[in-house]
Enzyme design. Structure first.
Site, short mmCIF file in Angstrom:
data_model
loop_
_atom_site.label_atom_id
_atom_site.label_comp_id
_atom_site.label_asym_id
_atom_site.label_seq_id
_atom_site.Cartn_x
_atom_site.Cartn_y
_atom_site.Cartn_z
CG ASP A 26 -5.37 7.98 4.64
OD1 ASP A 26 -6.29 8.61 4.08
OD2 ASP A 26 -5.57 6.94 5.33
CE LYS B 40 -6.42 8.81 8.07
NZ LYS B 40 -7.09 7.75 8.82
CE LYS C 46 -3.11 2.63 3.08
NZ LYS C 46 -3.99 2.64 4.27
NE ARG D 11 -10.69 -1.05 4.13
CZ ARG D 11 -11.26 -1.22 5.32
NH1 ARG D 11 -12.41 -1.88 5.41
NH2 ARG D 11 -10.72 -0.74 6.41
CG ASP E 63 -9.76 7.60 6.71
OD1 ASP E 63 -8.69 7.56 6.06
OD2 ASP E 63 -9.83 7.79 7.93
N1 BES Z 1 -4.18 4.63 6.95
C1 BES Z 1 -5.31 4.36 7.73
C2 BES Z 1 -5.05 3.35 8.84
C3 BES Z 1 -4.19 3.81 9.98
C4 BES Z 1 -4.74 4.49 11.04
C5 BES Z 1 -2.86 3.49 10.01
C6 BES Z 1 -3.94 4.86 12.11
C7 BES Z 1 -2.07 3.85 11.09
C8 BES Z 1 -2.62 4.54 12.13
C9 BES Z 1 -6.45 3.79 6.88
O1 BES Z 1 -6.49 4.22 5.56
C10 BES Z 1 -7.73 4.20 7.53
O2 BES Z 1 -7.96 5.39 7.63
N2 BES Z 1 -8.54 3.25 7.97
C11 BES Z 1 -9.74 3.52 8.64
C12 BES Z 1 -10.76 2.52 8.19
C13 BES Z 1 -12.16 2.83 8.64
C14 BES Z 1 -12.68 4.05 7.95
C15 BES Z 1 -13.05 1.64 8.33
C16 BES Z 1 -9.47 3.38 10.15
O3 BES Z 1 -8.72 2.51 10.54
O4 BES Z 1 -10.01 4.17 10.90
ZN ZN Z 2 -4.65 4.81 4.75
ZN ZN Z 3 -7.56 6.08 5.35
#
Ligand code: BES
Ligand code: ZN
Ligand code: ZN
Length: 482
Positions: free
Chosen positions: A247, A254, A242, A328, A324
């Site tokens: 992000d 976020k 990835k 995936r 967010d």
């Molecule tokens: N890059 C983030 C995951 C992440 C969060 C990595 C904190 C390291 C530290 C990912 O793209 C994300 O934002 N995932 C969301 C998914 C949710 C919206 C289902 C998450 O984990 O909150």
């Molecule tokens: Zn991410």
């Molecule tokens: Zn994300």
């Protein structure tokens, strides 16, 4: 002196006990060791360290390893990390390590020295003052086997630091194009072929999920493949990364607190570049494909919105309910592309995928989720052996139920909020790998350190590199044993 040619650090074996000496020992060995060095006694419990002067030219740091029956290689690496930290404050360029009371310590010591003295200082004016250790002398006998192990370990630890250098770059420097060019440069001169798919090619390939995430950014997305193939091979393993260079969450923005850390959302892709580099340097007798998708995830008038439907490379439709959950999405294209075009025996993806994984496991281990128990066992073993640990979570069908959509083939978030987020993310990825044995490493908790820990400084850790290279080494060994 051996191991000198073309390496970033000189490593040799010696019997001299002068200068800057680091000594590790177990509890119960204090008296013997202090007599050997002609100094007073110290405490050898795990985590304890003590600096002493032998004479006016020699300093000695003792680091305790605790009880011998509770010892593992990580304990030694942490102790070496403490020794390196002590000597770096004294600006020592050459150190001698006495780890003779530990069996087969040489390569573990070398790994710990290389990883623990890493720093990312290219943007700091005071960087001239940071003195790096240039030479390690090991108080140990050398033989061919030790020499080979030390050389391999050095290549791997340098690959980890190479990954960290890219990972630590800020998002205004490390754009998707930057990662693609860096991959190309890394492949150059080696037995590695690099192909870059630009935006036009991604449209032609119908990578609708990656393009959907990239829609909000002015930086063009890329997908990059790296291919290492020895003359003869019987197995192919593919690593898929990835590479979200920043992000923000996109339209599902976020919170601003700690958002800067999301420059590390590309670390899976960086690990993939470093894995292929290391494997090609080790000249392993297996084919290794490294694939990564890279883009920013930003909000804009052109960005993908919650409710939008995207079509991935394999034709599956995805209802995007949270922009967010973008990692995936880009992996959906990268995984299905990899499976179809390389037909690998194994696929391992590496991604900072979910905050839920950070909650579940924290920083000591990455999350492991797989559709194949045999592969999962191999990955777990590679984690234990390399120190780049992971822990398995289940992928039962109850979880797969939760990513079914009413209007598309899948949805990108679970129907049940705040439950099993690391697993439902993997359940989504599983839709894009078909029958190929696949393992997913969620490195969200391991990819960077928010404060110095163990043998890492603050910042990127290169998580995923050591475990995946070890997996390749083990696979290569199994093949040559058949
Ligand atoms: N890059 C983030 C995951 C992440 C969060 C990595 C904190 C390291 C530290 C990912 O793209 C994300 O934002 N995932 C969301 C998914 C949710 C919206 C289902 C998450 O984990 O909150
Ligand atoms: Zn991410
Ligand atoms: Zn994300």
């Amino acid at each position: 002196m051996i191991f000198e040619e073309g390496l970033t650090m000189k490593i040799g074996f010696t019997d001299k006990k002068k200068g800057a000496i680091g000594v590790v020992m177990f509890e119960g060995e204090e008296k013997k060791t202090s007599e050997e060095y002609g100094v007073g006694e110290f405490n050898a419990s795990e985590g304890k360290r003590q600096l002493m002067a032998i004479d006016k030219n020699s300093k000695i740091v003792f680091a305790g390893l605790g009880k011998k029956n509770q010892f593992d290689a990580e304990t030694l690496k942490k102790a070496i990390g403490q020794i390196v930290a002590t000597f770096s404050t004294y600006k020592e360029k050459e150190i001698t390590i006495d780890a003779k009371r530990v069996e087969n310590a040489a390569s573990t010591v070398v790994e710990a020295v290389i990883l623990s003295q890493y720093s990312f200082s290219k943007y700091r004016k005071e960087k001239e003052e940071i003195v790096k250790i240039e030479k390690i002398n090991l108080l140990e006998k050398q033989n061919r086997e030790v020499e080979k192990q030390v050389n391999e370990t050095q290549a791997i630890a340098n690959a980890v630091n190479f990954a960290r250098d890219i990972e630590n770059e800020p998002a205004n420097v490390a754009t998707p194009t930057y990662l693609a060019e860096l991959a190309k440069k890394t492949a150059g001169g080696k037995n590695v072929k690099c192909t870059i798919f630009d935006e036009a090619k991604l449209k032609e390939l119908k990578c609708g999920a990656l393009l959907g995430v990239a829609a909000g950014s002015t930086q063009p997305p890329v997908m990059v493949t790296l291919e290492y193939a020895p003359k003869k091979y019987s197995k192919t393993i593919a690593f898929v990364g990835k590479g979200i260079t920043f992000d923000s969450g996109g339209i599902s923005l976020k919170p601003s607190k700690d958002m800067d850390q999301m420059k590390f959302d590309k670390n899976g892709a960086c690990a993939v570049i470093a894995i292929v580099k290391a494997v090609s340097e080790l000249e392993l007798p297996i084919k290794v494909a490294g694939v990564f998708a890279a883009t920013e995830n930003l909000p804009s008038g052109r960005a993908t919105k919650p409710g939008d439907i995207l079509t991935a490379y394999n034709g599956k439709t995805i209802e995007v309910l949270n922009t967010d959950a973008e990692g995936r999405l880009i992996l959906a294209d990268a995984l299905s592309y990899t499976e179809k075009n390389y037909k690998p025996d194994y696929i391992v993806d590496i991604a900072t995928l979910t905050g839920a994984c950070v909650v579940a496991l924290g920083s000591p281990a990455s999350g492991l989720i797989s559709n194949n128990e045999k592969l999962a066992k191999e990955v777990l073993k590679a984690g234990e052996e390399s120190g780049d640990k992971c822990w398995q979570l289940p992928l039962w069908k109850e979880y797969e139920e939760r990513i079914k959509s009413d209007i598309a083939d899948v949805r990108n978030i679970s129907t049940i909020d705040k439950e099993a987020g690391a697993i439902t993310a993997a359940a989504f990825l599983k839709q894009f790998v078909g029958e190929t044995p696949w393992a997913h490493l969620d490195i969200a908790g391991t990819a960077w350190a928010t404060a110095p820990r163990d043998y890492y400084c603050k910042g990127a850790t290169g998580a995923g590199v050591r475990i995946c290279v070890k997996l390749c080494q083990n696979l290569a060994k199994q093949i040559s044993n058949v």
